[in-house]
Structure formats: C-alpha cells, structure tokens
Motif scaffolding. Structure first.
Motif, PDB file in Angstrom:
ATOM      1  N   SER A 124     101.366 -17.253 104.473  1.00  0.00           N
ATOM      2  CA  SER A 124     101.481 -15.708 104.844  1.00  0.00           C
ATOM      3  C   SER A 124     102.427 -15.700 105.922  1.00  0.00           C
ATOM      4  CB  SER A 124     100.115 -16.318 106.077  1.00  0.00           C
ATOM      5  OG  SER A 124      99.735 -16.388 106.643  1.00  0.00           O
ATOM      6  N   ARG A 125     103.701 -16.791 105.466  1.00  0.00           N
ATOM      7  CA  ARG A 125     105.289 -15.913 106.762  1.00  0.00           C
ATOM      8  C   ARG A 125     105.591 -15.217 105.815  1.00  0.00           C
ATOM      9  NH1 ARG A 125     106.495 -20.802 105.657  1.00  0.00           N
ATOM     10  NH2 ARG A 125     106.141 -22.320 107.887  1.00  0.00           N
ATOM     11  N   GLY A 126     106.219 -14.386 106.624  1.00  0.00           N
ATOM     12  CA  GLY A 126     106.874 -13.489 105.173  1.00  0.00           C
ATOM     13  C   GLY A 126     105.939 -12.210 105.960  1.00  0.00           C
ATOM     14  N   SER A 127     105.094 -11.828 106.402  1.00  0.00           N
ATOM     15  CA  SER A 127     104.254 -11.211 106.624  1.00  0.00           C
ATOM     16  C   SER A 127     104.381 -10.150 107.488  1.00  0.00           C
ATOM     17  CB  SER A 127     102.443 -10.725 107.210  1.00  0.00           C
ATOM     18  OG  SER A 127     101.891 -12.065 106.329  1.00  0.00           O
ATOM     19  N   HIS A 168     100.552   7.420 117.310  1.00  0.00           N
ATOM     20  CA  HIS A 168     101.433   6.267 116.078  1.00  0.00           C
ATOM     21  C   HIS A 168     100.521   5.861 114.536  1.00  0.00           C
ATOM     22  CE1 HIS A 168     101.145   1.941 115.563  1.00  0.00           C
ATOM     23  NE2 HIS A 168     100.166   2.314 115.105  1.00  0.00           N
ATOM     24  N   ALA A 169     101.773   5.704 113.739  1.00  0.00           N
ATOM     25  CA  ALA A 169     101.003   4.692 112.579  1.00  0.00           C
ATOM     26  C   ALA A 169     101.793   3.832 112.715  1.00  0.00           C
ATOM     27  CB  ALA A 169     101.374   6.459 111.508  1.00  0.00           C
ATOM     28  N   GLY A 170     100.569   2.631 111.901  1.00  0.00           N
ATOM     29  CA  GLY A 170     101.176   1.305 111.459  1.00  0.00           C
ATOM     30  C   GLY A 170     100.419   0.681 110.545  1.00  0.00           C
ATOM     31  N   TYR A 171     101.172  -0.070 109.862  1.00  0.00           N
ATOM     32  CA  TYR A 171     100.800  -0.612 108.295  1.00  0.00           C
ATOM     33  C   TYR A 171     101.063  -1.928 108.204  1.00  0.00           C
ATOM     34  CZ  TYR A 171      99.513  -1.984 103.833  1.00  0.00           C
ATOM     35  OH  TYR A 171      98.240  -2.597 102.604  1.00  0.00           O
ATOM     36  N   THR A 172      99.349  -2.741 108.687  1.00  0.00           N
ATOM     37  CA  THR A 172     100.157  -4.367 108.592  1.00  0.00           C
ATOM     38  C   THR A 172      99.800  -4.541 106.815  1.00  0.00           C
ATOM     39  OG1 THR A 172      99.239  -4.603 110.659  1.00  0.00           O
ATOM     40  CG2 THR A 172      99.298  -6.360 108.753  1.00  0.00           C
ATOM     41  N   HIS A 173     101.068  -5.657 106.634  1.00  0.00           N
ATOM     42  CA  HIS A 173     101.134  -5.904 105.131  1.00  0.00           C
ATOM     43  C   HIS A 173     101.257  -7.151 105.930  1.00  0.00           C
ATOM     44  CE1 HIS A 173     102.179  -6.927 100.775  1.00  0.00           C
ATOM     45  NE2 HIS A 173     103.130  -8.102 101.868  1.00  0.00           N
ATOM     46  N   VAL A 174      99.958  -8.549 105.433  1.00  0.00           N
ATOM     47  CA  VAL A 174      99.833  -9.866 104.943  1.00  0.00           C
ATOM     48  C   VAL A 174     100.008 -10.500 103.663  1.00  0.00           C
ATOM     49  CG1 VAL A 174      98.236 -11.606 105.520  1.00  0.00           C
ATOM     50  CG2 VAL A 174      97.681  -9.489 106.878  1.00  0.00           C
ATOM     51  N   ARG A 175     100.632 -10.643 103.202  1.00  0.00           N
ATOM     52  CA  ARG A 175     101.537 -11.433 102.326  1.00  0.00           C
ATOM     53  C   ARG A 175     100.825 -12.300 101.438  1.00  0.00           C
ATOM     54  NH1 ARG A 175     105.648 -16.287 102.000  1.00  0.00           N
ATOM     55  NH2 ARG A 175     106.159 -15.529  99.737  1.00  0.00           N
ATOM     56  N   VAL A 223      93.469  -8.807 103.623  1.00  0.00           N
ATOM     57  CA  VAL A 223      93.610  -8.247 104.918  1.00  0.00           C
ATOM     58  C   VAL A 223      94.289  -7.364 105.012  1.00  0.00           C
ATOM     59  CG1 VAL A 223      91.821 -10.488 105.790  1.00  0.00           C
ATOM     60  CG2 VAL A 223      94.368 -10.329 104.903  1.00  0.00           C
ATOM     61  N   SER A 224      95.267  -6.781 104.481  1.00  0.00           N
ATOM     62  CA  SER A 224      96.332  -5.836 105.064  1.00  0.00           C
ATOM     63  C   SER A 224      94.888  -4.601 105.213  1.00  0.00           C
ATOM     64  CB  SER A 224      97.335  -5.481 103.783  1.00  0.00           C
ATOM     65  OG  SER A 224      97.565  -6.920 103.447  1.00  0.00           O
TER      66      SER A 224
END
Length: 252
Positions: free
Chosen positions: A160-163, A183-190, A195-196
């Motif tokens: 997951s390094r680089g998420s 606010h708006a955000g997005y989590t990208h889990v590599r 789980v993104s």
C-alpha cells in the motif's frame, strides 16, 4: 514607565499552538475515536525563510488502534511561502505515530500503524488544495496484515506504499457572523481499491479573540464492511458514517 533597558531585536523564530475539544476526531472523514470525544493540541515553530516544524497530539480509540496507548502523535516539518502573486506553497513531511499500537501479521509478527507522508499544497484566496503521498505502508496495511488491518479481511495484492490523498478546501466569510467551510477529499489506497473512498465536510466556524467554535457535517463513501470497529463488548460501529462534529479551540 519608561525603561533604560535596550530593546531586544525581533526574533526570526515564532512559536504558536492550539488546544481543541471535539465531539469526534475525523481523519479524512473516518472517526479515530469510535465516534467519541477528542482532546487535541499542537505547537509549531516558524523559522527563518519559511521553514517550520511542529508536533500534534490527539487521543484515538483502542478499538481502532489496539495494544497501544490510545494516542496519535504527529511530527512534521516543511516550508511554506509565496511563489506567485496571491499564491502560497506548502511542502513537507508528516509522520503519524501511534505509540505501542500494533497489528497482528500473518507471519506472527506485530506491525506498527506508523505512517510517513510527503505533502504539497497551494493556497489562493479562500481556496486550498493539498496532495499527500504515503512513503511507507498506509497505516499498517501490508500484505502480511490484510487479514487484520480492516474490519473485513482483504486479499493480499501488493504494497500500500504510494497511497494518496487529495484534499480540496474552500473558506468563505459570511460577514462578521461566521466562516463557511467546504471540503472534499479522496483517499486512494494503492492496490486495494475496495478501501478507497471519498469524504466531504460542510462547516461553520465563529472566531472571537483566541477562541473558535465550529460545527461540521461530515460524510464519506467508505464501505462500512471495512471501516468499522468493535469494542471489548462486541459492539460494532461504522466509522465513516455521516455525522455532526462540534468543536471548541483556543489558539496561543
């Protein structure tokens, strides 16, 4: 009364800080306190030429961060300053520590949640954008911890390094009454798209003197199958569920 003592030169260093009480600690929309209250505080040292370093503390839930001290301790350093007319740049490193907290790994070892991110942000008027990239496995998620990192086990599919996290914010003053925050955000889990997720927040904040009171409605698209935690009595809570967060902070 006048003094004959010499006037000290203005220091190029400046120390500032804050102390806050919140009804919930939401990190990227996900409750870190099992949807309970949080006490937080931090200090930052501003140095010459735009450099800074700081530290920040908050309680967290042992339901999400087991075997530890129920504490998050962040350390960060970076540079911020003007790069173009009305544009400010902010770049640095941020290390999240969870003292003593461990995840059980498939090989029998205990792995830390600790994570280091590099970030780059820009501010123009009331608009701010920030991009963060994990330089280490993302909050304990390794191939060996896919069975324990989330409420539902993941299939090991790489590091997951680089998420990454994209953070967009806009502040708009409502006269002398309050400040509206969007606010708006997005989590990208590599390598782990399940789980993104996206998160959002609408807030109102009122400042008088050193004090700020706030109210925010926070929501996410996080899948509750993964973003949940259970307490010692077996009660499960969804950590990304939409909710109201109230806060009171003092700056010094």
């Amino acid at each position: 009364m006048e003094s004959d003592l010499p006037v000290a030169a203005t220091s190029p260093f400046a120390l500032s800080g804050s102390l806050s009480l919140l009804t919930d600690y939401r990190f990227r929309g996900i409750s870190q306190t099992w949807r309970g209250a949080a006490l937080q505080g931090g200090v930052e040292l501003a140095m010459p030429h735009g450099w800074y370093l700081g530290t920040w503390l908050s309680n967290v839930s042992s339901n999400s961060y087991p075997q530890g001290q129920s504490l998050e301790h962040d350390l960060y350093a970076g540079w911020r300053g003007d790069v173009l007319t009305d544009w400010k740049l902010d770049a640095g490193l941020l290390h999240y520590r969870y003292p003593g907290a461990r995840l059980n790994a498939a090989d029998g070892s205990a792995q830390r949640f600790d994570t280091t991110e590099a970030y780059l942000g820009a501010t123009h008027g009331g608009f701010n954008v920030k991009w963060s990239v994990a330089m280490t496995p993302y909050f304990g998620l390794r191939e060996s911890t896919t069975a324990s990192a989330f409420a539902t086990a993941l299939t090991p599919t790489g590091s997951s390094r680089g998420s990454q996290y994209l953070d967009l914010n806009y502040q708009h003053p409502l006269g002398d009454w309050a400040t509206l925050g969007l606010h708006a955000g997005y989590t990208h889990v590599r390598n782990y798209s399940e789980v993104s997720y996206a998160d959002w927040r609408v807030s109102l904040a009122k400042t008088w003197g050193a004090w700020t009171a706030s109210a925010a409605w926070v929501g996410t698209s996080a899948d509750a199958r993964y973003y949940s935690a259970v307490n010692s009595q077996g009660r499960m809570r969804s950590l990304g569920r939409s909710g109201l967060v109230l806060g009171l902070s003092a700056a010094f």
